[in-house]
Design a protein around this motif. Structure first.
Motif: not given
Length: 179
Positions: A125-141, A99-111
């Motif tokens: 602990r990991v402060f993990l980026p999530v994107y409100d996409i349950p299947k991706l967010d849940d897999a990474a978690t 799309g007109i996008s330069r976004s990343y959905l990265s579960y690596n870039n965390c604290l």
């Protein structure tokens, strides 16, 4: 890495796809894993996820990976290099939507936060980026949990769309429990 894929100019950095989690183990992003997860989504789930990402971006976003930004070879080379050096490697979903996008959905870039409490218990602990996409967010978690990390979700759809992630907007914080 020496791959057929060449970025001009470079569009990412190591934090977006490679995370050391201890002295012996790295998480490496995996676009093919993200594609499999997206392919497993129902039409309604995908439509909902794209609507949420589009709203955060203020423009249409598709979960179809951008062919011009498919860097599977780079991530596979990271894995190969790390394994050659004797490290354990686990893969995390990584998606660069089109799309007109330069976004990343990265579960690596965390604290990450690691310390030992006064009672001797270790905290990971990991402060993990999530994107409100349950299947991706849940897999990474689940992958982070499998390595003993408590996951603190950090909703970052809007920041991701601005070509950033959690570590991009923070600085090293160092502290100790000494009084």
């Amino acid at each position: 890495p020496a791959t057929a894929h060449h970025e001009e100019p470079a569009s990412d950095h190591m934090d977006m796809g490679c995370t050391p989690i201890d002295d012996n183990t790295f998480f490496v992003g995996d676009p093919s894993l993200a594609k499999k997860i997206v392919a497993s989504m129902t039409v309604a789930e995908r439509k909902d996820a794209e609507a949420k990402l589009s709203e955060a971006a203020g423009r249409p976003i598709s979960l179809t990976p951008d062919r011009n930004r498919d860097n599977q070879e780079d991530f596979d080379a990271y894995e190969s290099t790390l394994k050659e050096k004797g490290y354990n490697v686990l893969r995390l979903p990584h998606l660069e939507p089109s799309g007109i996008s330069r976004s990343y959905l990265s579960y690596n870039n965390c604290l990450m936060e690691r310390f030992t409490r006064e009672d001797g218990t270790d905290v990971r602990r990991v402060f993990l980026p999530v994107y409100d996409i349950p299947k991706l967010d849940d897999a990474a978690t689940q992958i982070w949990n499998s390595q003993g990390f408590e996951v603190i979700p950090m909703p970052l759809s809007g920041l991701s769309e601005r070509w950033g992630a959690l570590r991009c907007v923070s600085n090293w914080l160092e502290r100790s429990p000494q009084g």
